[in-house]
Scaffold this active site. Structure first.
Site, PDB file in Angstrom:
ATOM      1  CG  HIS A   1      -0.298   5.429  -5.940  1.00  0.00           C
ATOM      2  ND1 HIS A   1       0.131   4.171  -5.640  1.00  0.00           N
ATOM      3  CD2 HIS A   1       0.783   6.235  -5.783  1.00  0.00           C
ATOM      4  CE1 HIS A   1       1.424   4.202  -5.327  1.00  0.00           C
ATOM      5  NE2 HIS A   1       1.844   5.433  -5.409  1.00  0.00           N
TER       6      HIS A   1
ATOM      7  CD  GLU B   1       5.868   8.386   3.273  1.00  0.00           C
ATOM      8  OE1 GLU B   1       6.331   7.423   3.936  1.00  0.00           O
ATOM      9  OE2 GLU B   1       6.043   8.503   2.047  1.00  0.00           O
TER      10      GLU B   1
END
Lengths: 325, 323
Positions: free
Chosen positions: A126, A57
């Site tokens: 998440h 990322e």
């Protein structure tokens, strides 16, 4: 049309118009996107423009910055906002600061798209909303796309502007059916009055906006008043004048976001409203948000941790009665 | 090797050295603030790399004054940036660690170790995308090769096949931590050799740096793939002006200084007839004068006006609406 298709349409149109627009991210190309937002674009524009990246990322954002330096207009997809934490150096130290540190010589037209929020039993890593982190960084524009219209026009704007934009979506909105309402002069910097009212100003965005709209009739009936519901498209900058004008009229403010309450972006909205119209208020502002806990896996606990339509209704009704509505 | 290259090497290395020694003085006087990282001892890498690289985008770390000067940025504008003046290359908003000028394809000056490596990969991708085969240069220290940025960037560069030269300046110390105390092996080129061609060279020899970078540039542009160079060098000064540097022995410093890149160049240049005593004398005088003028310019330049505080955060002429 689905919410995610509105995002897809925005990118498709911009890519067709401008060959410098490219997409990069994990699984965005060959696979079609983990939430299918980029579906079909790989087949249409090829792997040079819809770029599959390794799981890295920090360097997804880092290479997007380099691409912008090299003259492209990259849209980086971070699979979910949770993983953006791995890219915080590139977002905060690089993307937000290079224009300023270079005395304006380097312009970075980069969009970072990512979904956030609590979906269903994905557990704590998440299931987060992180807009407060981004909204507090000078140098970043932060947009939230609550519906197909703001998703479509907001993303087109984000791709067109030369400013770096953090573009937040909500995981649970992707499969929702909605239509794009045609607009001639869309600006993300104008808050949108979704429903006019006289007695309570409610500010919200993303999924919380929809949950709120569902229960507004109940609230209005119970409190015998009307609610003015305001949706935000940009949270930094914030269109404070639209909110303040509404509060001047209604004398009451409720802010609903999905972030845990401590340090949430709702605090910033309330603070700005207080600075503007403190003496106009007939009641202390009400903040509704998630509990200050990591999101639990268990469904019952998970639902207890976030604002739901029922909770929103009962909290506002209780607050309204306490303060004489 | 032509005479004109040797002369350019000498001029730029000497300019860099004198510039930095003078910057050090100005720092002590309080005219330069914040962090000041000097590259004294490493000039052969900086000058040899910039000249060997030639045309293309350059991404550098925060010890970048000599890179900027070798690239052609005017000493007075660089010095003014160090002084935080409006006439500086970044309007006084970046300082010593953040010299930028797209006119020279010079993109920092990055103060987060290794963070510019993915930028170089992205820029190379963009150039290739637009049909431009020109290579990109990214330089970084030994410390950066232990960071995630480094491994992510070499992985992406090799996977995407983009023309980036990764130039590692191994000066043996990440601030005060010696290279073998932070890495399982001290030969850093080994970290990249499974991804791309990787070599180790003498970074105190400007001819060797120049030739290696030149060859690497040809390679990345012909093959469209990355290349890794580890240049062994040494910084004479502490990490920054706020570091004492006492983690290195006087003996170690002496060994390094005995291989001084400028003295090394002078000796070789004179031996091979590439430099003359007259030229050396001419340059020594000339760079003193240039650096003095740069300091004068910086001293006499105005502070940024207060309204500059809010400029350059976002675009001034933004698009208004979209339909």
């Amino acid at each position: 049309m689905l919410y995610r298709e509105a995002l897809n349409k925005a990118m498709d149109e911009m890519m067709e118009k401008d060959p410098s627009v490219v997409i990069l991210g994990e699984d965005v190309g060959f696979y079609g996107g983990n939430y299918k937002v980029t579906e079909g674009l790989y087949a249409k524009y090829g792997r040079k423009r819809v770029i599959d990246t390794p799981i890295a990322e920090n360097s997804i954002v880092g290479t997007a910055i380099g691409m912008a330096i090299g003259g492209l207009r990259p849209i980086a997809e971070i699979m979910t906002v949770n993983f953006s934490l791995l890219a915080m150096d590139q977002i905060v130290n690089q993307l937000a600061k290079i224009r300023y540190m270079s005395g304006g010589k380097i312009v970075l037209p980069v969009v970072i798209r990512m979904p956030q929020g609590v979906a269903k039993q994905l557990a704590a890593q998440h299931s987060q909303s992180l807009e407060r982190f981004f909204a507090s960084v000078p140098g970043l524009r932060v947009f939230v796309a609550s519906d197909a219209t703001t998703a479509y026009y907001g993303l087109k704007y984000a791709i067109t502007t030369d400013d770096p934009v953090i573009f937040l979506e909500h995981t649970l909105l992707y499969p929702e059916k909605m239509e794009i309402e045609e607009e001639k002069n869309f600006s993300p910097y104008r808050a949108r009055i979704k429903k006019e009212g006289e007695g309570i100003t409610i500010v919200s965005y993303l999924k919380m906006l929809h949950d709120t709209l569902k229960v507004v009739p109940i609230i209005e009936k119970e409190l015998n008043t009307t609610c003015e519901v305001i949706d935000l498209c940009s949270i930094n900058p914030l269109d404070i004048s639209t909110i303040a004008n509404s509060v001047k009229k209604t004398k009451r403010l409720v802010v609903i976001t999905e972030e845990p309450k401590t340090g949430s972006y709702a605090n910033e909205i309330i603070n700005k409203v207080l600075e503007e119209v403190f003496y106009e208020l007939d009641a202390p502002p009400l903040k509704i948000g998630s509990e200050d806990v990591p999101t639990p896996y268990n469904r019952t606990l998970e639902l207890a941790s976030i604002p739901t339509p029922e909770k929103i209704a009962s909290l506002i009704i209780k607050w309204g009665r306490k303060h004489g509505i | 090797m032509s005479k004109s290259y040797a002369e350019q090497f000498y001029y730029l290395m000497k300019l860099g050295r004198v510039f930095e020694l003078r910057a050090k003085e100005e720092y002590m006087k309080g005219n330069i603030g914040g962090f000041l990282h000097l590259a004294i001892g490493e000039e052969a890498v900086h000058v040899g790399a910039v000249l060997g690289f030639g045309k293309g985008d350059i991404f550098v770390h925060y010890r970048e004054h000599v890179y900027a000067l070798a690239r052609g940025m005017e000493p007075k504008y660089v010095m003014a940036e160090l002084f935080g003046k409006i006439t500086g290359v970044s309007k006084g908003k970046g300082g010593s660690m953040h010299l930028y000028d797209p006119k020279f394809n010079f993109y920092g000056g990055n103060a987060i170790v290794g963070a510019h490596l993915p930028h170089a990969v992205g820029a190379a991708y963009a150039r290739k995308y637009t049909g431009d085969t020109t290579g990109v240069l990214a330089s970084f220290g030994d410390g950066a090769t232990n960071s995630g940025n480094f491994f992510e960037a070499i992985n992406m560069a090799a996977t995407w096949q983009v023309p980036v030269i990764f130039l590692c300046e191994n000066n043996y110390y990440a601030i005060g931590t010696r290279v073998d105390r932070a890495s399982p092996f001290a030969d850093l080129y080994k970290k990249a050799k499974d991804y791309m061609p990787a070599v180790q060279i003498d970074g105190m020899d400007v001819f060797e740096v120049f030739e290696t970078v030149k060859k690497a540039k040809e390679y990345v542009e012909t093959e469209g793939k990355p290349y890794f160079i580890e240049a062994l060098t040494y910084r004479y000064e502490p990490h920054s002006m706020s570091d004492t540097g006492d983690y290195r022995s006087p003996r170690e410093l002496k060994i390094a200084k005995d291989k001084d890149p400028i003295e090394n160049l002078k000796k070789k240049g004179l031996e091979k007839g590439l430099l003359t005593q007259e030229y050396i004398k001419f340059v020594d005088d000339k760079v003193q004068q240039i650096v003095e003028e740069a300091v004068e310019f910086a001293l006499n330049s105005p502070e940024p006006p207060l309204e500059e505080l809010y400029n350059d955060v976002f675009c001034e002429v933004c698009i208004d609406v979209i339909s």
